[in-house]
Design an enzyme around this catalytic site. Sequence first.
Site, PDB file in Angstrom:
ATOM      1  N   TYR A   1       7.678   0.474 -11.384  1.00  0.00           N
ATOM      2  CA  TYR A   1       7.270   0.047 -10.033  1.00  0.00           C
ATOM      3  C   TYR A   1       8.326  -0.867  -9.449  1.00  0.00           C
ATOM      4  O   TYR A   1       8.579  -0.664  -8.179  1.00  0.00           O
ATOM      5  CB  TYR A   1       5.920  -0.858 -10.488  1.00  0.00           C
ATOM      6  CG  TYR A   1       5.639  -1.770  -9.105  1.00  0.00           C
ATOM      7  CD1 TYR A   1       4.562  -1.016  -8.118  1.00  0.00           C
ATOM      8  CD2 TYR A   1       5.596  -2.936  -9.071  1.00  0.00           C
ATOM      9  CE1 TYR A   1       3.889  -1.676  -7.191  1.00  0.00           C
ATOM     10  CE2 TYR A   1       5.209  -3.527  -7.891  1.00  0.00           C
ATOM     11  CZ  TYR A   1       4.419  -2.983  -7.180  1.00  0.00           C
ATOM     12  OH  TYR A   1       3.772  -3.639  -6.035  1.00  0.00           O
TER      13      TYR A   1
ATOM     14  N   LYS B   1      10.340  -0.540  -5.881  1.00  0.00           N
ATOM     15  CA  LYS B   1      10.326  -1.445  -4.636  1.00  0.00           C
ATOM     16  C   LYS B   1      11.790  -1.859  -4.097  1.00  0.00           C
ATOM     17  O   LYS B   1      11.946  -2.429  -3.085  1.00  0.00           O
ATOM     18  CB  LYS B   1       9.513  -2.857  -4.987  1.00  0.00           C
ATOM     19  CG  LYS B   1       8.101  -2.609  -5.319  1.00  0.00           C
ATOM     20  CD  LYS B   1       7.418  -2.208  -4.023  1.00  0.00           C
ATOM     21  CE  LYS B   1       5.786  -1.915  -4.079  1.00  0.00           C
ATOM     22  NZ  LYS B   1       5.412  -1.509  -2.841  1.00  0.00           N
TER      23      LYS B   1
ATOM     24  N   SER C   1       8.410  -6.009  -2.858  1.00  0.00           N
ATOM     25  CA  SER C   1       7.808  -6.783  -4.038  1.00  0.00           C
ATOM     26  C   SER C   1       9.146  -7.615  -4.376  1.00  0.00           C
ATOM     27  O   SER C   1      10.044  -7.252  -4.405  1.00  0.00           O
ATOM     28  CB  SER C   1       7.215  -6.169  -4.941  1.00  0.00           C
ATOM     29  OG  SER C   1       7.025  -6.936  -6.093  1.00  0.00           O
TER      30      SER C   1
HETATM   31  N1  LIG Z   1      -0.778  -7.976  -4.815  1.00  0.00           N
HETATM   32  C1  LIG Z   1       0.536  -8.247  -5.213  1.00  0.00           C
HETATM   33  O1  LIG Z   1       0.483  -9.098  -5.920  1.00  0.00           O
HETATM   34  C2  LIG Z   1       1.429  -7.483  -4.655  1.00  0.00           C
HETATM   35  C3  LIG Z   1       2.909  -7.948  -4.808  1.00  0.00           C
HETATM   36  C4  LIG Z   1       3.847  -7.348  -4.235  1.00  0.00           C
HETATM   37  C5  LIG Z   1       3.784  -6.360  -3.602  1.00  0.00           C
HETATM   38  N2  LIG Z   1       2.559  -5.724  -3.327  1.00  0.00           N
HETATM   39  C6  LIG Z   1       2.473  -4.370  -2.537  1.00  0.00           C
HETATM   40  O2  LIG Z   1       1.460  -4.629  -1.352  1.00  0.00           O
HETATM   41  C7  LIG Z   1       0.963  -3.327  -1.020  1.00  0.00           C
HETATM   42  C8  LIG Z   1      -0.487  -3.677  -1.029  1.00  0.00           C
HETATM   43  O3  LIG Z   1      -1.042  -3.906  -2.314  1.00  0.00           O
HETATM   44  P1  LIG Z   1      -2.301  -4.774  -2.628  1.00  0.00           P
HETATM   45  O4  LIG Z   1      -1.961  -5.744  -3.384  1.00  0.00           O
HETATM   46  O5  LIG Z   1      -3.082  -5.474  -1.426  1.00  0.00           O
HETATM   47  O6  LIG Z   1      -3.379  -3.642  -3.342  1.00  0.00           O
HETATM   48  P2  LIG Z   1      -4.680  -3.241  -3.502  1.00  0.00           P
HETATM   49  O7  LIG Z   1      -5.676  -4.220  -2.707  1.00  0.00           O
HETATM   50  O8  LIG Z   1      -5.110  -2.482  -4.469  1.00  0.00           O
HETATM   51  O9  LIG Z   1      -4.833  -2.257  -2.040  1.00  0.00           O
HETATM   52  C9  LIG Z   1      -4.142  -0.848  -2.104  1.00  0.00           C
HETATM   53  C10 LIG Z   1      -4.414  -0.263  -0.934  1.00  0.00           C
HETATM   54  O10 LIG Z   1      -3.580   0.933  -0.716  1.00  0.00           O
HETATM   55  C11 LIG Z   1      -4.545   1.866  -0.622  1.00  0.00           C
HETATM   56  N3  LIG Z   1      -3.825   3.140  -1.052  1.00  0.00           N
HETATM   57  C12 LIG Z   1      -3.674   3.289  -2.582  1.00  0.00           C
HETATM   58  N4  LIG Z   1      -2.859   4.567  -2.683  1.00  0.00           N
HETATM   59  C13 LIG Z   1      -2.876   4.834  -1.538  1.00  0.00           C
HETATM   60  C14 LIG Z   1      -2.360   6.205  -1.344  1.00  0.00           C
HETATM   61  N5  LIG Z   1      -1.985   7.300  -2.224  1.00  0.00           N
HETATM   62  N6  LIG Z   1      -2.553   6.757  -0.268  1.00  0.00           N
HETATM   63  C15 LIG Z   1      -3.174   6.043   0.833  1.00  0.00           C
HETATM   64  N7  LIG Z   1      -3.720   4.615   0.680  1.00  0.00           N
HETATM   65  C16 LIG Z   1      -3.523   4.365  -0.738  1.00  0.00           C
HETATM   66  C17 LIG Z   1      -5.762   1.329  -0.948  1.00  0.00           C
HETATM   67  O11 LIG Z   1      -6.699   2.254  -0.475  1.00  0.00           O
HETATM   68  P3  LIG Z   1      -7.818   3.373  -0.963  1.00  0.00           P
HETATM   69  O12 LIG Z   1      -8.142   3.032  -2.444  1.00  0.00           O
HETATM   70  O13 LIG Z   1      -8.902   2.994  -0.265  1.00  0.00           O
HETATM   71  O14 LIG Z   1      -7.259   4.694  -0.750  1.00  0.00           O
HETATM   72  C18 LIG Z   1      -5.781   0.110  -0.802  1.00  0.00           C
HETATM   73  O15 LIG Z   1      -6.314  -0.164   0.562  1.00  0.00           O
HETATM   74  C19 LIG Z   1       1.324  -2.518  -1.998  1.00  0.00           C
HETATM   75  O16 LIG Z   1       2.700  -1.717  -1.568  1.00  0.00           O
HETATM   76  C20 LIG Z   1       1.914  -3.246  -3.194  1.00  0.00           C
HETATM   77  O17 LIG Z   1       2.909  -2.562  -3.995  1.00  0.00           O
HETATM   78  C21 LIG Z   1       1.507  -6.314  -3.821  1.00  0.00           C
END
Ligand SMILES: NC(=O)c1ccc[n+]([C@@H]2O[C@H](COP(=O)([O-])OP(=O)(O)OC[C@H]3O[C@@H](n4cnc5c(N)ncnc54)[C@H](OP(=O)(O)O)[C@@H]3O)[C@@H](O)[C@H]2O)c1
Length: 260
Positions: free
Chosen positions: A155, A159, A142
Amino acid sequence: MTGLDLTGRTAIVTGASRGIGLAVAQAIAAAGGNVVLTSRTQESADAAAALVGGTAIGVAAHAVDEEAAQRCVDLTLERFGSIDILVNNAGTNPAFGPVIDQDHGRFAKIFDVNVWAPVLWTSLVHRAWMGEHGGSVVNTASIGGLGHEANIGLYNASKAAIIHLTKQMALELSPKVRVNAVAPGVVRTKLAEALWKNHEAAVAGANALGRIGEPDDIAAAVAFLVSDAASWVTGEVMVIDGGQRLGYAPMFQRGAALGV
Ligand SMILES: NC(=O)c1ccc[n+]([C@@H]2O[C@H](COP(=O)([O-])OP(=O)(O)OC[C@H]3O[C@@H](n4cnc5c(N)ncnc54)[C@H](OP(=O)(O)O)[C@@H]3O)[C@@H](O)[C@H]2O)c1
């Protein structure tokens, strides 16, 4: 979608039931790859795999459950015969507020899922396939890992740690395995809702490209990094943030600097 060819490659994408992980799975499949999508529940993993279609399958695996991870690796090899790509995408953030107000439970959960799980899955995949045959790993960091922000310090520290470990693993697993990271800015997903949902116009207007990110923006970068087009790229952290990290864009945009 990406114009890249991943035909014959097989990928595991952790945390792929929605958001960035699902988009990554779709991009890899669109490029011709087989995809194994994980989620904490079989139902969500299956539903996401059905959305991807083709050869995609879903596997229930909490990211820090080593036995479930090993089962997923074994099943992937049985089904497809290789694991060429690993996208460590599962991420969590149960802590909001100053770091000294957090507790060990929240700290441990964040660091287990965001830092330990990518190391665990990389080691299992390396032992099972990539160590001998090579491959490509992408960790989902991130832009928070590159700076400081109010209220999400733990968090962001997780990262920063995965950015450091991406480079460490890029060296340790070289030359056969490439290890890179993506560092998204604010993307329209459930995890990040608190960062954009009720103030999207303000967040979008602050960055140079005038919008928040979509999961496909990140998926396109991941598809590039795991493809042969990136065959000389390792230990890199690709920022995909619409210019968010550059600064408050309206101050720079035409006319603004002169106050006209
Ligand atoms: N969105 C942003 O702005 C942003 C920015 C920077 C980085 N990120 C990173 O991008 C990645 C994806 O996040 P997202 O934004 O796409 O979030 P999201 O839409 O909430 O999706 C999170 C995913 O992770 C899964 N998950 C959560 N905890 C888990 C665990 N303990 N074991 C296995 N699966 C798990 C969830 O699946 P289930 O609930 O079905 O288990 C879901 O598929 C993360 O690493 C996040 O930190 C996101």
